[in-house]
Motif scaffolding. Sequence first.
Motif, PDB file in Angstrom:
ATOM      1  N   GLN A 125     -46.184-130.615  -7.577  1.00 17.91           N
ATOM      2  CA  GLN A 125     -46.761-129.269  -7.639  1.00 17.91           C
ATOM      3  C   GLN A 125     -47.518-129.032  -8.937  1.00 17.91           C
ATOM      4  O   GLN A 125     -48.309-128.104  -9.033  1.00 17.91           O
ATOM      5  N   ILE A 126     -47.272-129.876  -9.942  1.00 16.53           N
ATOM      6  CA  ILE A 126     -47.970-129.791 -11.229  1.00 16.53           C
ATOM      7  C   ILE A 126     -49.194-130.695 -11.237  1.00 16.53           C
ATOM      8  O   ILE A 126     -50.262-130.315 -11.726  1.00 16.53           O
ATOM      9  N   TYR A 127     -49.044-131.899 -10.660  1.00 15.52           N
ATOM     10  CA  TYR A 127     -50.126-132.896 -10.689  1.00 15.52           C
ATOM     11  C   TYR A 127     -50.818-132.894  -9.320  1.00 15.52           C
ATOM     12  O   TYR A 127     -50.614-133.791  -8.500  1.00 15.52           O
ATOM     13  N   ALA A 128     -51.624-131.886  -9.094  1.00 14.31           N
ATOM     14  CA  ALA A 128     -52.235-131.682  -7.778  1.00 14.31           C
ATOM     15  C   ALA A 128     -53.754-131.598  -7.835  1.00 14.31           C
ATOM     16  O   ALA A 128     -54.379-131.240  -6.843  1.00 14.31           O
ATOM     17  N   GLY A 129     -54.348-131.924  -8.976  1.00  9.82           N
ATOM     18  CA  GLY A 129     -55.790-131.853  -9.118  1.00  9.82           C
ATOM     19  C   GLY A 129     -56.481-133.087  -8.572  1.00  9.82           C
ATOM     20  O   GLY A 129     -55.836-134.040  -8.113  1.00  9.82           O
ATOM     21  N   PRO A 130     -57.814-133.126  -8.626  1.00  9.70           N
ATOM     22  CA  PRO A 130     -58.566-134.245  -8.041  1.00  9.70           C
ATOM     23  C   PRO A 130     -58.392-135.563  -8.765  1.00  9.70           C
ATOM     24  O   PRO A 130     -58.781-136.609  -8.224  1.00  9.70           O
ATOM     25  N   SER A 216     -62.860-140.389 -14.600  1.00 11.51           N
ATOM     26  CA  SER A 216     -62.216-139.139 -14.199  1.00 11.51           C
ATOM     27  C   SER A 216     -63.211-138.260 -13.457  1.00 11.51           C
ATOM     28  O   SER A 216     -64.402-138.224 -13.787  1.00 11.51           O
ATOM     29  N   ARG A 217     -62.721-137.545 -12.460  1.00 12.79           N
ATOM     30  CA  ARG A 217     -63.552-136.573 -11.756  1.00 12.79           C
ATOM     31  C   ARG A 217     -63.664-135.295 -12.584  1.00 12.79           C
ATOM     32  O   ARG A 217     -62.748-134.942 -13.322  1.00 12.79           O
ATOM     33  N   GLU A 218     -64.774-134.620 -12.431  1.00 15.29           N
ATOM     34  CA  GLU A 218     -64.962-133.371 -13.151  1.00 15.29           C
ATOM     35  C   GLU A 218     -64.030-132.300 -12.614  1.00 15.29           C
ATOM     36  O   GLU A 218     -63.819-132.190 -11.409  1.00 15.29           O
ATOM     37  N   THR A 219     -63.472-131.540 -13.510  1.00 18.91           N
ATOM     38  CA  THR A 219     -62.632-130.405 -13.143  1.00 18.91           C
ATOM     39  C   THR A 219     -63.132-129.172 -13.892  1.00 18.91           C
ATOM     40  O   THR A 219     -63.873-129.289 -14.871  1.00 18.91           O
ATOM     41  N   ASP A 220     -62.722-128.000 -13.430  1.00 25.21           N
ATOM     42  CA  ASP A 220     -63.111-126.776 -14.131  1.00 25.21           C
ATOM     43  C   ASP A 220     -62.538-126.792 -15.540  1.00 25.21           C
ATOM     44  O   ASP A 220     -61.383-127.190 -15.748  1.00 25.21           O
ATOM     45  N   PRO A 221     -63.329-126.390 -16.534  1.00 24.10           N
ATOM     46  CA  PRO A 221     -62.800-126.372 -17.904  1.00 24.10           C
ATOM     47  C   PRO A 221     -61.654-125.376 -18.036  1.00 24.10           C
ATOM     48  O   PRO A 221     -61.618-124.344 -17.362  1.00 24.10           O
ATOM     49  N   LEU A 222     -60.718-125.699 -18.902  1.00 26.66           N
ATOM     50  CA  LEU A 222     -59.627-124.771 -19.162  1.00 26.66           C
ATOM     51  C   LEU A 222     -60.156-123.560 -19.923  1.00 26.66           C
ATOM     52  O   LEU A 222     -61.070-123.691 -20.744  1.00 26.66           O
ATOM     53  N   GLU A 260     -49.807-129.757 -20.479  1.00 29.17           N
ATOM     54  CA  GLU A 260     -50.448-130.991 -20.061  1.00 29.17           C
ATOM     55  C   GLU A 260     -51.970-130.842 -20.152  1.00 29.17           C
ATOM     56  O   GLU A 260     -52.484-129.730 -20.317  1.00 29.17           O
ATOM     57  N   PRO A 261     -52.713-131.936 -20.018  1.00 28.01           N
ATOM     58  CA  PRO A 261     -54.180-131.825 -20.021  1.00 28.01           C
ATOM     59  C   PRO A 261     -54.730-130.865 -18.970  1.00 28.01           C
ATOM     60  O   PRO A 261     -55.836-130.336 -19.134  1.00 28.01           O
ATOM     61  N   ASN A 262     -53.968-130.601 -17.903  1.00 25.65           N
ATOM     62  CA  ASN A 262     -54.420-129.647 -16.875  1.00 25.65           C
ATOM     63  C   ASN A 262     -54.030-128.206 -17.186  1.00 25.65           C
ATOM     64  O   ASN A 262     -54.244-127.309 -16.368  1.00 25.65           O
ATOM     65  N   GLY A 263     -53.438-127.958 -18.364  1.00 23.05           N
ATOM     66  CA  GLY A 263     -53.110-126.598 -18.776  1.00 23.05           C
ATOM     67  C   GLY A 263     -51.752-126.096 -18.361  1.00 23.05           C
ATOM     68  O   GLY A 263     -51.399-124.946 -18.633  1.00 23.05           O
ATOM     69  N   ILE A 264     -50.949-126.936 -17.718  1.00 20.41           N
ATOM     70  CA  ILE A 264     -49.630-126.540 -17.225  1.00 20.41           C
ATOM     71  C   ILE A 264     -48.551-127.100 -18.141  1.00 20.41           C
ATOM     72  O   ILE A 264     -48.583-128.271 -18.514  1.00 20.41           O
TER      73      ILE A 264
END
Length: 376
Positions: A125-130, A216-222, A260-264
């Motif tokens: 549920q935390i590591y669910a990004g692209p 890495s795939r692009e993701t929305d910036p934090l 984490e790098p994804n902000g969580i």
Amino acid sequence: MSKLATGLISALLLGASAIAQDTLQYDGETWQVAAADNGAVRVEQALGREALYISRAQAWRRDVDLQDFVLEYEYASTDESGFIGVNWRAADENALEQFYVRPHQSGQPDAAQYLPVLNGIAGWQIYAGPNEAQATDLPAREWIRVRIVAIGDAADIFVGDMETPLLHIADLGSETSGGAIGFYMSDRFWVEGTGSWFSNISIRPVTPQDRLIGESRETDPLPDTLIGNWAVSEAFDEALLDAGYSLPELDDERTRLAVEPNGIANLSRLAGPSQGANTVLAEVTLSAEEAMTRELSFGYSDRVRLYLNGEQIFAGNAGWRVRDHRHLGTIVRVDRVPLRLQGGENVLTAAVSESFGGWGVSASLDSFDGLSIDTD
């Protein structure tokens, strides 16, 4: 915890039903196996070759202790269902890296999944990004090749296509420096008779010729206003929150936890939940130049109660399937609440409780103007 969640935890982790442990010879190697009471590990002929069959079980190469390696294997699922994968850099079964596929999600964004297991929590549920989950086709009863190249803090994971990685993990989540490799297959508890075959397994250390080629795939910036650090308490029983709308009395000891790098903030980096200790307080101090109102956007798993200066301002449950049968409970900052701050220090507290799938919290403010943040 619901019967549904309890059953799925047992299905995925083999939990208390993992009763049979033994060794098995396959392809000239010794495998340590553990199976649920309705599971099995055996060597058999399948789809034209000798293969290792696993159903609701695990098969480990405990003689392997590798940090940087190339792992290749082929698998074939018996049905379009299951969680079929491999654990690697496993210090033990509570601290490892994990990759698996979900044949029942073939073609969907979460058909393939990477995650670290920290203190026994597989936090999908935390590591669910692209960069952790991706779509790929996973037909049943066909051999599908998988290749994992792990070097340093990064890894490329290939599925089917051996030219382009399906996933490039730029920052592996566990803190293990090496360890065993183990295959597993499990399924949702209401699905019976499913399994997977594994074959053509190759494990070797990296050579100077091995390279990571993924991107890495692009993701929305934090957001610039993300809360990047939290002060986290020791775990306690969620029942202590039921006495009223005020915070329970705990000691003042806190541990600083960066997101984490994804902000969580992955709370399982500090501890895993257990019976009677499934909740922590995650706090920040907001110092306001004057009285003001700011909007907090936040996400959490599984349950949260928010407090401002000790008074409850929100309570919610975002656990798996608690809202409807398709609700995954992944952490996204979509809930919002106003923070009516007084001039001076204000303590924002998230009491976060966990059942299964990821113990975390993430939050940002609409503005830091006139504010400073402290987690010490």
